[in-house]
Design an enzyme around this catalytic site. Structure first.
Site, short mmCIF file in Angstrom:
data_model
loop_
_atom_site.label_atom_id
_atom_site.label_comp_id
_atom_site.label_asym_id
_atom_site.label_seq_id
_atom_site.Cartn_x
_atom_site.Cartn_y
_atom_site.Cartn_z
CG ASP A 74 -5.06 -6.05 46.46
OD1 ASP A 74 -5.64 -7.45 46.70
OD2 ASP A 74 -5.75 -5.41 47.18
CB SER A 75 -8.90 -6.21 43.94
OG SER A 75 -8.98 -6.32 45.47
CB CYS A 89 -5.56 -10.04 45.20
SG CYS A 89 -7.44 -10.31 45.29
CD GLU A 109 -11.77 -1.28 51.10
OE1 GLU A 109 -12.18 -0.18 50.52
OE2 GLU A 109 -11.19 -2.16 50.37
CB CYS A 137 -9.55 -12.04 52.72
SG CYS A 137 -9.99 -10.41 52.23
CG HIS A 194 -9.72 -5.82 53.20
ND1 HIS A 194 -8.89 -6.11 51.92
CD2 HIS A 194 -10.09 -4.50 53.06
CE1 HIS A 194 -9.37 -5.25 50.93
NE2 HIS A 194 -10.09 -4.37 51.74
N1 DGL Z 1 -7.67 -8.05 47.92
C1 DGL Z 1 -9.08 -9.13 47.95
C2 DGL Z 1 -8.72 -10.40 48.67
O1 DGL Z 1 -7.56 -10.78 49.33
C3 DGL Z 1 -10.11 -8.67 49.07
C4 DGL Z 1 -10.90 -7.40 48.28
C5 DGL Z 1 -11.66 -7.81 47.34
O2 DGL Z 1 -12.82 -8.39 47.29
O3 DGL Z 1 -11.24 -7.44 46.06
O4 DGL Z 1 -9.37 -11.58 48.40
#
Ligand code: DGL
Length: 268
Positions: A13-14, A76, A155, A187, A189
């Site tokens: 993931d990012s 992600c 976050e 997403c 989050h």
């Molecule tokens: N993990 C990213 C997503 O699910 C969200 C956070 C980001 O923008 O990197 O799209």
């Protein structure tokens, strides 16, 4: 040499967000070992161009392949929405993203066929959820909205109270009027903001968390390839490309358990 099935599942993931997917995987597949990579040096992906996210995703995948993973989970949503086809084409292991499982779960849950999708600007701009929903249920009406402020709110741990409630109402007012009956939390989050999102969109709207649907898809893919791990000690490694301390602190909320150690890895 260890048997194929005891090799770990790779997850990237990012940053911390994919830990919601890792959590679902650990709950559904307790025998599986995992290696997680959070690209905290380059987060967020959601506001970057598709081309850049594809490049980062390929490098993350190569890092995990070097750790001998048997299957790759693109945890992600943004990376899944733009990089999945190129990863699936290039890598020699099965690749599972979060978009298709989430879309299939939403298509199955909706009665009216009016489905909302929320995600980062990159995910929404890609149209990947719309395409996956239309493929899963032809004739579906898709209403999409990007909600970029949800990422920093989750976050920061601002998941309830005045500020997130107001932001959620502002973002989701349109979807409320569209009379959707199902909303995809597109997403990593957003599951942390489930309560305020539900309040803003209307309590009767079913919220679909891609993480759980993805864990089911991973189980199916492993079973199909005869790669499900048998009982034994599962190990879980966490790696990040920057600031492991913050990852451990924030990530504990996403993973639902304390993070004792995250290794910092160098990726130019
Ligand atoms: N993990 C990213 C997503 O699910 C969200 C956070 C980001 O923008 O990197 O799209």
């Amino acid at each position: 040499m260890r048997p194929e099935s005891s090799r770990p599942i790779g997850v990237f993931d990012s940053g911390v967000g994919g830990l919601t997917v890792l959590k679902a995987l650990m709950e559904r597949l307790p025998n599986e070992s995992t290696v997680y990579l959070g690209d905290t040096a380059r987060v967020p992906y959601g506001t970057k161009s598709a081309e850049v996210v594809r490049r980062y995703s390929l490098r993350n995948a190569e890092f995990l392949l070097a750790r001998d993973v048997k299957l790759l989970v693109v945890a992600c949503n943004t990376a899944s929405s733009v990089a999945l086809p190129s990863l699936a084409e290039r890598l020699g292991v099965p690749v599972v993203g979060v978009i298709e499982p989430g879309a299939r779960a939403a298509a199955a849950s909706s009665r009216s066929g009016r489905i909302g999708v929320i995600g980062t600007p990159g995910t929404i701009r890609s149209g990947a959820y719309r395409r996956a929903l239309e493929a899963a249920r032809p004739g579906v009406e898709v209403k999409a909205k990007s909600c970029p402020l949800f990422v920093p709110l989750a976050e920061e741990g601002w998941t309830e109270g005045e500020v997130p409630t107001l932001i959620a109402r502002t973002y989701l007012e349109g979807l409320r009027h569209d009379r959707i009956d199902t909303l995809v939390l597109g997403c990593t989050h957003y599951p942390l903001l489930r309560a305020v999102i539900s309040e803003a969109v209307g309590g009767q709207v079913a919220l679909i968390d891609s993480a759980e649907a993805t864990a089911v898809a991973v189980e199916e893919a492993l079973r199909a390839q005869g790669l499900l791990a048998s009982e034994g000690e599962a190990t879980h490694q966490l790696s990040v490309t920057d600031v492991p301390d913050r990852f451990a602190e924030v990530g504990a909320r996403f993973l639902g358990r304390p993070i004792l150690h995250a290794e910092q890895v160098d990726m130019p």
